[in-house]
Design a protein around this motif. Structure first.
Motif, PDB file in Angstrom:
ATOM      1  N   ASN A 267       0.815  -1.218   0.000  1.00  0.00           N
ATOM      2  CA  ASN A 267       0.000   0.000   0.000  1.00  0.00           C
ATOM      3  C   ASN A 267       0.844   1.262   0.000  1.00  0.00           C
ATOM      4  O   ASN A 267       0.363   2.348   0.255  1.00  0.00           O
ATOM      5  N   HIS A 268       2.101   1.115  -0.183  1.00  0.00           N
ATOM      6  CA  HIS A 268       3.026   2.244  -0.233  1.00  0.00           C
ATOM      7  C   HIS A 268       3.151   2.993   1.084  1.00  0.00           C
ATOM      8  O   HIS A 268       3.148   4.223   1.138  1.00  0.00           O
TER       9      HIS A 268
ATOM     10  N   VAL B 153     -16.421  -0.364   7.110  1.00  0.00           N
ATOM     11  CA  VAL B 153     -15.848  -0.065   5.795  1.00  0.00           C
ATOM     12  C   VAL B 153     -16.899  -0.278   4.723  1.00  0.00           C
ATOM     13  O   VAL B 153     -17.078   0.549   3.830  1.00  0.00           O
TER      14      VAL B 153
ATOM     15  N   LEU C  31     -19.447   2.537   4.848  1.00  0.00           N
ATOM     16  CA  LEU C  31     -18.908   3.811   4.323  1.00  0.00           C
ATOM     17  C   LEU C  31     -18.757   3.735   2.808  1.00  0.00           C
ATOM     18  O   LEU C  31     -19.071   4.687   2.092  1.00  0.00           O
TER      19      LEU C  31
ATOM     20  N   LYS D  77     -21.400   5.025   0.399  1.00  0.00           N
ATOM     21  CA  LYS D  77     -21.642   6.458   0.202  1.00  0.00           C
ATOM     22  C   LYS D  77     -20.651   7.082  -0.779  1.00  0.00           C
ATOM     23  O   LYS D  77     -20.742   8.246  -1.106  1.00  0.00           O
ATOM     24  N   LEU D  78     -19.669   6.289  -1.196  1.00  0.00           N
ATOM     25  CA  LEU D  78     -18.554   6.875  -1.955  1.00  0.00           C
ATOM     26  C   LEU D  78     -18.650   6.583  -3.443  1.00  0.00           C
ATOM     27  O   LEU D  78     -19.427   5.720  -3.869  1.00  0.00           O
ATOM     28  N   ASN D  79     -17.834   7.281  -4.201  1.00  0.00           N
ATOM     29  CA  ASN D  79     -17.724   6.966  -5.620  1.00  0.00           C
ATOM     30  C   ASN D  79     -16.581   5.966  -5.826  1.00  0.00           C
ATOM     31  O   ASN D  79     -15.887   5.577  -4.886  1.00  0.00           O
TER      32      ASN D  79
ATOM     33  N   GLU E  48     -13.671   6.138  -7.206  1.00  0.00           N
ATOM     34  CA  GLU E  48     -12.315   6.573  -6.881  1.00  0.00           C
ATOM     35  C   GLU E  48     -12.050   6.505  -5.368  1.00  0.00           C
ATOM     36  O   GLU E  48     -11.014   6.029  -4.923  1.00  0.00           O
ATOM     37  N   ASP E  49     -13.021   7.008  -4.600  1.00  0.00           N
ATOM     38  CA  ASP E  49     -12.893   6.979  -3.147  1.00  0.00           C
ATOM     39  C   ASP E  49     -12.868   5.543  -2.636  1.00  0.00           C
ATOM     40  O   ASP E  49     -12.121   5.217  -1.711  1.00  0.00           O
TER      41      ASP E  49
ATOM     42  N   LYS F  70      -9.616   4.055  -2.898  1.00  0.00           N
ATOM     43  CA  LYS F  70      -8.754   4.497  -1.795  1.00  0.00           C
ATOM     44  C   LYS F  70      -9.104   3.746  -0.514  1.00  0.00           C
ATOM     45  O   LYS F  70      -8.230   3.327   0.238  1.00  0.00           O
ATOM     46  N   LEU F  71     -10.410   3.590  -0.291  1.00  0.00           N
ATOM     47  CA  LEU F  71     -10.866   2.918   0.924  1.00  0.00           C
ATOM     48  C   LEU F  71     -10.447   1.446   0.929  1.00  0.00           C
ATOM     49  O   LEU F  71     -10.306   0.846   1.991  1.00  0.00           O
TER      50      LEU F  71
ATOM     51  N   GLU G 197      -7.687   0.344   0.528  1.00  0.00           N
ATOM     52  CA  GLU G 197      -6.454   0.223   1.304  1.00  0.00           C
ATOM     53  C   GLU G 197      -6.774  -0.167   2.753  1.00  0.00           C
ATOM     54  O   GLU G 197      -6.054  -0.946   3.364  1.00  0.00           O
ATOM     55  N   TYR G 198      -7.854   0.400   3.260  1.00  0.00           N
ATOM     56  CA  TYR G 198      -8.254   0.087   4.636  1.00  0.00           C
ATOM     57  C   TYR G 198      -8.707  -1.363   4.720  1.00  0.00           C
ATOM     58  O   TYR G 198      -8.336  -2.096   5.645  1.00  0.00           O
TER      59      TYR G 198
ATOM     60  N   SER H 216      -5.892  -3.633   4.560  1.00  0.00           N
ATOM     61  CA  SER H 216      -5.187  -3.616   5.848  1.00  0.00           C
ATOM     62  C   SER H 216      -5.874  -4.529   6.855  1.00  0.00           C
ATOM     63  O   SER H 216      -5.211  -5.229   7.617  1.00  0.00           O
TER      64      SER H 216
END
Lengths: 428, 898
Positions: free
Chosen positions: A155-156, A201, A204, A207-209, A211-212, A215-216, A218-219, A222
């Motif tokens: 995940n950098h 997760v 949440l 509710k996101l698009n 792209e988001d 990103k999520l 990654e969580y 994890s």
């Protein structure tokens, strides 16, 4: 720092080895299977900062009969197990890394063109990380400063280092002094916390698009990765820690010389591989200061800006030699350690050794000092390969090493696109 | 409203008397202009743009040729369908208007032809930018470490004890507020869970602990020998052994001892005399002594770090936050040293945390202003301690890197021992050692923080320990922590594992739930709810409160912002305006100033420069880097808070100084450690004014030993004017390999001239160097000079016998006058600042672009041009003040939409 935008597709691809493979203890070889199983492959990555006195480092010619250069002499006795690269830049066709000097993070991630560092890609591969108690170990001569971690997760995110041989010894060979019940309870509690977060997760994410959500992810990854660790911990808590012939190291040397700092780790690195506690290790030299021949302590960085001063260049060349001596010590130890079939540990260990900078005086990341050793069944050693600028970057080397180690990795960072292996000439 | 593409470009154009046409058009889809205009556009493109490209660019950038990694064939279609194409056009315009392309020696277009080309492309780009506007959206952004700490403080009243447990935050350029660069990993999540559990055990204990106060007088302190990296005077025998080992290692390498390495003589065993000297030194130089109802720890004046100190026997009964008061003073005779004389509170190495690291765990550092007669009370308001970590007590040490201290004698004991010379007779401790005097230490605590309890149970503990009561309490807490209204169902989601059997299990469950809330993605990310059709939408009032609070306070919104979001009034322009005002008037806006300034001006680079303060620059002593950074940040804060013009960053008639900075800059009449605004005399203004002449900038753009005009010039272009110099071309050999004359004897100017003789370097360096060379009146740490000096060996040493002697040697007078690449002549750096000041629009624009990146948490590009144009209009109209720009930014579509 430039980071390429990562598409969701690419993200899933990179995370695939993590996502697609929920950790199963059944994948782990049981003791008796272990005897029958093939001898495992290992990977060691060693980095030093601030480049070298390149005039003394690079051989003047190429091919199998290359003329030994002054700085590489410590490797003379493992010459047939070594490949020398001359002309590989950090990033193909670009003269510098993310900052002037080329620090450990530049090397590990190919100037952040890749999310996960080279060693972590290896660790994520089936035959490496999942099979051992520790997926990988990231060591450094001292707590690294200024974003100079060598290893980055897929995940950098920089992976904290094990900063001392004492800490590494503790981790490898000293068991936690609490009972199994306490550990079981702790793991169960953590798992139940992760269960709740997993739900959060998902909710949440709705509710996101796209792209988001990418990103999520990654969580989410994890959480998965922590769950794998829990599964691993549950499996390994019942297996006693292996015994070792290595003595508990003393506290750090009073005066760190490059040879001393690595030598303190050498036997532990060997023992970690030998006891199959891990198959992937990264080690970063700190190169913070040294004592010059006048007995003065000098800062490595300041010293590398020698502005052509011959005395300083010579002092630095001596440091290069001492550092190479240290690695040669480690290689000797790997060679002296026998596997059960009579082969040696070095035959099964690939070592990648180099710096993300060639000439720190002018901040150049072309013609990296770069060597590989070992795993002779897979790699054709003994030669010096000379390349033109723009021909190959570190990513090409990494990509080829993955291939040689039998790791099926998609295109790594900016490695040369197209079919096949970028540098087949180094493969056996 | 005029559309300036890049003000650097337009300002150069206007120097040639050109005018950029105003473009005022309604928003159109790409390349779909009204028919007549579209016809004109095509005609102009065919006659003015296409021939220009094919005539002047094709040789190097067409048909597979991509010199400088630039290929331009694709531009011939005339379509600007993607942002990449737009950016490529922008780059072409930049290099043409700046005059870097076509390169010297290649044919160039006539001025009128260039003008026609630039105008047409500018028009098309302006159209394209309108279409792209709003297409940039920040991606889901994790709180960075600072934001996480500040938010925890807002919720619980105390700052979490993170130490070094979080991995470093990812940066976009130098910004740590950009979502795409802020990653999450298993390490990070594991630390969130771990730290959250520590936080809740503090905030929601079964019973609030009783606070106690204990004072330890100085004579109860113990000496803590600590350890060092060989900075103490070395024990001669072991030092001899290590040198011998090194010598033998090197001797084995053939050729290793030839040439310059001949300095490596075989070491000789220590003589009786040396051993006696060492014994004498150890005996006669007690590392500490009791003194004046306290104790003093002495440190030799050597280099490196060391952690010998005084341990006081604190053993705290329970884990928690404690308030510590230390009465301390310095034995140093000069105020300069006092500033240097810093202390650190650490866990001794053999305690739980310390043993993991080669360095002990540093908990707190502070400078010491007091002395032995009048010790200073140093207060650590809140420090996390536990019975485990204080098992061996707490230790106070000298925290400074000792390398800087020895300014007077030029020699130190360590070196004397090393080379076996007769130590100078030492009469008193203070001649060679600096002492840190401790009179007493008081520990108070644990401090009781009721914030979370009050948030969960505003009316006291519930009468029944039920799941319903738990869910209601959690709902209240979550509405604050998650910055939005929360349903009871959502709260129940966190209570899945909740089993109640009385008060204790109730509180345990609450702790688990709260720990999960502050580890959850809803807390650690700043999420905004997206429209299902993917179209842009206005931020909800709560999302606006969040974005605003993280922008100006770097933390989760406070109660007032959330109340205004709850009643929906925050989105009203006048309410929003007065909230921005309120946030900027609160001390917490200092966090924004510090983090934004650090990113924009790249102040982190100062840490990357190793200043040779042992030998070359003893003035650059302990803590100087931090002080110089504070100066720059305080300067920007002053411009913001006092409603001054942003252009002060280029030229100002005031500085931010304290006594030490004033001494550093050679300015009289400033006493005391606090930073303040000082008016400059016309004489002083010749040397100082604005940020380019500040020590922070001048040092970080040197290499720590000598100036590097290329880096200085590059920084000015990028951080002040917003023009990023291109990276160097491939395969440039280092200067020392280019057959240059002996470069170690040259002045910087000669070096650069040598450099510019190389054709591959010349094109860009003409420009970069000219800005850097204009500031050659400032040395590598930013001191004013009129003579360029080099630090050279003036007497050769003999290894093991005599040390080489180095001195500053005049190389030649600084050539202060010169010509900028644009042709403007100057006599002094002050005149250069005036020339830069003429490019005020470029300065403002670059500031705004950086501010927008910071505020929105994403990279900015061509699609943001309209927003930046608008903000620039406001700034120009308002006399370049920052507050109006921030107000306009917050009121802009870019800030208000998601």
């Amino acid at each position: 720092m430039f980071i390429h935008p990562i598409t969701r597709r690419a993200m899933l691809r990179e995370g695939a080895s993590v996502l697609a493979l929920p950790f199963l203890p059944s994948l782990l070889p049981a003791a008796e299977e272990k005897k029958a199983a093939a001898i495992p492959k290992r990977f060691l990555m060693v980095h030093f900062a601030y480049g070298v006195t390149y005039q003394d480092w690079h051989p003047v010619d190429s091919g199998p009969n290359w003329t030994m250069s002054r700085s590489l002499k410590p490797f003379a006795e493992v010459r047939d197990q070594m490949t020398v690269f001359r002309g590989v830049s950090l990033v193909r066709g670009i003269t510098s890394g993310t900052n002037g000097h080329g620090m450990a993070h530049d090397f590990g991630t190919v100037a952040h063109r890749a999310k996960g560092s080279i060693d972590q890609v290896v660790a994520a591969s089936d035959e490496f990380g999942p099979k051992t108690r520790f997926s990988s170990l990231t060591c450094a001569a001292a707590a690294m400063q200024d974003h100079s971690n060598l290893s980055y997760s897929l995940n950098h995110t920089p992976i904290p280092v094990i900063p001392s041989p004492v800490a590494l010894y503790q981790k490898l060979f000293v068991a936690e002094k609490v009972g199994a019940a306490v550990i079981t309870e702790r793991l169960a509690r953590k798992q139940s916390m992760l269960d709740v977060l997993n739900e959060r997760v998902k909710s949440l994410g709705q509710k996101l698009n796209a792209e988001d959500r990418n990103k999520l992810d990654e969580y989410l990854v994890s959480i998965r990765s922590l769950e794998e660790q829990i599964a691993k911990d549950r499996y390994w808590m019942n297996a006693p820690l292996p015994k070792t012939d290595v003595k508990k190291p003393e506290a750090e040397a009073d005066m760190p010389s490059p040879r001393k700092t690595l030598n303190l780790f050498t036997s532990l690195i060997r023992a970690a591989f030998q006891t199959d506690q891990t198959r992937v290790i990264s080690y970063a030299f700190a190169n913070q200061s040294f004592i010059n021949s006048e007995g003065q302590r000098v800062g490595y960085h300041t010293y590398t800006h020698h502005q052509g001063n011959k005395v300083q260049m010579e002092e630095l060349a001596l440091q290069d030699i001492l550092r190479n001596e240290a690695l040669a010590d480690l290689l000797r130890e790997l060679r002296a350690t026998k596997e059960r079939d009579g082969s040696c540990l070095l035959d099964h260990t690939l070592v990648l050794y180099g710096s993300s900078c060639e000439n720190a005086n002018v901040h150049q990341a072309i013609r990296l000092p770069l060597l590989t050793f070992g795993m002779k069944s897979r790699f054709q050693h003994g030669s010096c390969h000379g390349y033109e600028f723009g021909q190959h970057g570190l990513a090409d080397v990494a990509q080829t090493l993955f291939h040689g180690m039998g790791i099926n990795s998609p295109k790594y960072a900016d490695s040369t696109p197209g079919k096949g292996v970028p540098m087949p000439e180094i493969l056996a | 409203m005029p559309h300036h593409r890049r003000t650097l470009a337009t300002s150069i154009l206007s120097m040639f008397g050109l005018v950029v046409l105003a473009v005022c058009m309604p928003t159109q889809p790409p390349n779909r202009l009204p028919a007549a205009e579209e016809a004109t556009r095509i005609l102009e493109f065919k006659t003015k743009v296409e021939p220009f490209l094919t005539t002047y660019c094709a040789d190097c950038h067409f048909q597979g040729k991509n010199k400088g990694n630039t290929q331009l064939d694709g531009l011939l279609s005339g379509d600007i369908a993607t942002k990449d194409t737009a950016q490529l056009w922008q780059n072409v315009l930049d290099v043409i208007t700046e005059g870097t392309m076509p390169p010297r020696g290649k044919p160039r277009a006539a001025a009128a032809q260039t003008q026609a080309f630039v105008e047409r492309v500018n028009k098309d780009l302006a159209e394209a930018a309108k279409v792209f506007a709003g297409s940039n959206k920040p991606v889901l952004r994790r709180l960075n470490k600072r934001e996480y700490e500040n938010s925890i403080e807002e919720l619980f009243g105390f700052r979490p004890n993170i130490g070094t447990r979080f991995p470093d935050d990812g940066l976009y350029q130098r910004f740590d507020t950009v979502g795409s660069a802020l990653f999450m990993s298993d390490y990070q999540l594991d630390r969130y869970l771990e730290i959250a559990q520590e936080i809740v055990s503090q905030a929601l204990p079964d019973a609030m602990p009783k606070s106690e106060k204990q004072t330890y007088p100085g004579d109860s302190l113990r000496y803590y020998p600590g350890f060092s990296y060989g900075d103490m005077p070395r024990e001669p025998v072991s030092f001899y052994k290590s040198q011998l080992e090194r010598y033998e290692a090197l001797s084995k390498i053939k050729g290793g001892l030839e040439g310059q390495a001949a300095g490596l003589k075989k070491p000789t065993p220590p003589t009786r005399e040396m051993l006696d000297q060492y014994a004498w030194l150890m005996k006669n130089h007690l590392p500490w002594e009791k003194q004046e109802s306290g104790a003093t720890i002495y440190m030799p004046l050597g280099r490196g770090r060391q952690y010998a100190g005084l341990t006081f026997p604190t053993k705290v009964p329970v884990a928690g936050y404690y308030r510590i008061t230390i009465e301390a003073g310095s034995t140093s005779p000069t105020p300069w040293d006092k500033d240097v004389n810093a202390l650190a509170v650490v866990f001794p190495r053999n305690s739980e945390i310390g043993k993991q690291q080669p360095d002990p765990n540093i908990l707190f550092t502070s400078t010491v202003e007091g002395d032995v007669q009048q010790p200073e009370r140093i207060i650590i308001p809140s420090l996390y301690l536990s019975p485990e970590t204080t098992r061996s007590g707490l230790t106070i040490t000298r925290a400074v890197r000792l390398e800087q201290i020895n300014q007077s004698s030029g020699e130190n004991t360590e070196k004397l021992i090393l080379v076996g010379r007769q130590p100078r007779p030492m009469k008193t401790l203070s001649e060679v050692y600096r002492g840190l005097y401790i009179r007493s230490v008081t520990v108070e605590g644990p401090i009781v923080y009721r914030n979370a309890m009050d948030q969960l149970f505003p009316g006291g503990m519930p009468s029944q320990y039920s799941k319903t009561a738990a869910a209601q309490a959690l709902q209240r807490f979550m509405s604050k922590a998650l910055r939005r209204p929360v349903t009871i169902a959502e709260a129940e989601g966190y209570l899945k594992n909740f089993k109640i059997a009385g008060r204790d299990s109730f509180m345990a469950g609450m702790r688990d739930a709260v720990a999960l809330v502050i580890s959850s993605p809803d807390f650690v990310y700043q999420a905004v709810e997206r429209r299902s059709d993917g179209k842009p939408a206005r931020l909800s009032p709560h999302e606006l409160a969040t974005r605003l609070s993280f922008f100006l306070w770097n933390q989760t919104p406070d109660d007032r912002l959330l109340a205004l979001a709850d009643n929906g009034t925050l989105t009203k322009p006048d309410v929003l305006r007065s909230e921005v005002e309120r946030l900027l008037n609160d001390p917490r806006h200092q966090r924004f100033v510090a983090s934004f300034t650090t990113a924009w001006l790249e102040l982190g680079r100062l840490d990357e420069v190793a200043v040779d303060s042992t030998e070359r620059f003893p003035q650059f002593s302990g803590g100087m880097k931090d002080l110089l950074k504070r100066e720059t940040i305080e300067f920007i804060r002053t411009v913001l808070d006092e409603d001054l013009s942003l252009l002060n960053i280029v030229e100002s008639d005031w500085m931010i100084l304290n006594q030490r900075l004033a001494q550093f800059y050679g300015i009289d009449g400033v006493t005391g450690p606090e930073l303040r605004k000082v008016k400059l005399t016309p004489e002083q203004r010749r040397q100082r004014g604005g940020i380019i002449t500040q020590g922070s900038i001048l040092t970080m753009t040197s290499n720590g030993t000598r100036t590097t005009p290329v880096v200085r010039g590059g920084w000015i272009m990028k951080a002040i004017l917003g023009a990023t110099p291109p990276p160097p071309p491939p395969n440039v050999k280092p200067l020392e390999d280019q057959g240059a004359r002996d470069i170690s004897k040259m002045t910087i100017r000669q070096l650069l001239e040598e450099h510019r003789r190389i054709p591959a370097c010349a094109a860009c360096h003409q420009k970069i160097d000219s800005y850097g060379l204009a500031f050659e009146n400032y040395d590598a740490i930013g001191r004013w000079r009129t003579m360029e000096q080099d630090y050279r060996e003036v007497a050769k040493g003999v290894a093991g016998v005599k040390r080489s002697v180095y001195k500053w040697v005049d190389v030649g007078p600084v050539e202060a006058s010169g010509t900028l690449y644009s042709g403007e002549k100057f006599q002094t750096p002050q005149e250069v600042r005036q020339i830069i000041l003429r490019q005020r629009e470029a300065v403002a624009r670059n500031f705004l672009r950086n501010l927008l990146t910071y505020a929105l948490g994403r990279a900015t590009d061509i699609a943001d041009q309209p927003t930046i144009d608008q903000l620039q209009g406001v700034m120009t109209r308002e006399g370049y003040k920052i507050k109006p720009a921030i107000q306009a930014l917050v009121a802009s579509e870019a800030f208000l939409t998601k």
